[in-house]
Enzyme design. Structure first.
Site, short mmCIF file in Angstrom:
data_model
loop_
_atom_site.label_atom_id
_atom_site.label_comp_id
_atom_site.label_asym_id
_atom_site.label_seq_id
_atom_site.Cartn_x
_atom_site.Cartn_y
_atom_site.Cartn_z
N TYR A 49 -47.62 3.87 -21.52
CA TYR A 49 -48.68 3.86 -21.19
C TYR A 49 -50.55 3.38 -22.26
CZ TYR A 49 -46.95 6.94 -17.68
OH TYR A 49 -46.54 7.62 -16.52
N PRO A 223 -48.42 12.56 -6.46
CA PRO A 223 -48.80 12.99 -5.06
C PRO A 223 -49.47 13.54 -3.80
CG PRO A 223 -49.79 14.32 -7.78
CD PRO A 223 -49.12 13.08 -8.11
N GLY A 228 -51.13 2.40 0.82
CA GLY A 228 -53.06 2.11 0.68
C GLY A 228 -53.18 2.63 -0.49
#
Length: 310
Positions: A49, A223, A228
């Site tokens: 990250y 979640p 899309g």
């Protein structure tokens, strides 16, 4: 995951730190404070990250520690989880002994801590040697640098392969799951149905059931997203958002809490990894931690998301 020293915790909600790379110290402190006030005590990192920022690998871990400056007592109140195994230049995966050990040492330095509560293997490595993983895990555990181990995005058979050598329990598997991206649930409901796309096995074969049988906690990443992008308030999902809004009004929460509750309601006792850095969204999502959705509401949301029930 056992939470410590909090009056009211939500152990099924995790604050993901993937998007803090370009946030200011004040912004990082604000999202951390919002998470703690909502009862969240677990924070998810990865060596990867922030790799595409000037700080490179471990950048988000470093920013987390720099912004918060946690005392020893404050560190003991939270669960720090990190992941390793993805490399760039060229892009690929590395679960060698050397890489795991070096990555954990750099994570500890970046996070300014003596130990990780949980270490996950971020993605499966096709060239993995389970004996090397076992050697690394044994050394990290013996040195007190890592207290628990798990995986991310692994299939049941990939976990079984690791377990031929790894002796520590693999307590976590972090996988993508949301109302609109739910193959680990949908496949089991539509197995053997020829005309149903959900019947296609995408989870490596009973991942959800395997995890329940073997006591592995599934952590749901992304979640609130699908193919899309974010589905909340998206015109691509009018039926789903209408149902989310209806239930949000019934329970007196934001729609994001209902999307959270759809995951936490499942008896597998899954955890939801929040990716937002907006304090209010953290609080709103965490409010879904223990919402008692009925079976009808749960299946209604599943259908509204576009899934087929035979």
């Amino acid at each position: 995951m056992t939470e410590q020293n909090a009056v009211s915790t939500v152990p099924n909600i995790i604050a993901g730190m993937m998007r803090i790379a370009d946030r200011t110290d004040a912004e990082i402190r604000a999202v951390y404070t919002a998470a703690r006030e909502a009862g969240v005590t677990q924070f998810d990192h990865a060596d990867l990250y922030g790799f595409n920022h000037p700080g490179g690998y471990h950048h988000c871990e470093r920013r987390f520690a720099e912004a918060l400056q946690l005392s020893g007592a404050q560190r003991e109140e939270i669960v720090l989880q990190s992941k390793t195994g993805i490399v760039d230049e060229p892009w690929g995966y590395d679960q060698s002994y050397e890489h795991i050990i070096a990555s954990v040492d750099r994570s500890l330095a970046a996070l300014r801590t003596d130990y990780l509560d949980v270490l996950l293997l971020h993605r499966p490595d096709a060239l993995v040697e389970p004996e090397e993983v076992a050697r690394a895990f044994d050394e990290l555990e013996a040195a007190g640098k890592v207290r628990a181990f798990g995986v991310s995005n692994h299939t049941p058979r990939q976990i079984d392969l690791l377990k031929t050598a790894v002796t520590q329990p693999l307590v976590v598997n972090q996988v993508q799951l949301s109302l609109v991206h739910a193959p680990i649930i949908a496949q089991g409901l539509t197995a053997n149905m020829l005309a149903t796309p959900d019947a296609v096995t995408l989870d490596g074969g009973g991942l959800l059931e395997y995890s329940r049988i073997h006591g592995i906690t599934l952590q749901a990443w992304s979640p609130f997203q699908g193919p899309g992008g974010v589905f909340l308030d998206s015109p691509d999902y009018p039926g789903l958002n209408a149902e989310l809004n209806r239930l949000a009004e019934k329970y007196g929460v934001a729609p994001i809490a209902i999307a959270t509750a759809w995951i936490t309601r499942h008896p597998a006792t899954m955890q939801v990894v929040l990716g937002t850095t907006t304090p209010q969204r953290v609080a709103d999502a965490a409010a879904g931690s223990t919402l008692p959705l009925t079976r009808g509401e749960w299946y209604g949301l599943f259908r509204a998301a576009g899934h087929h029930l035979p």
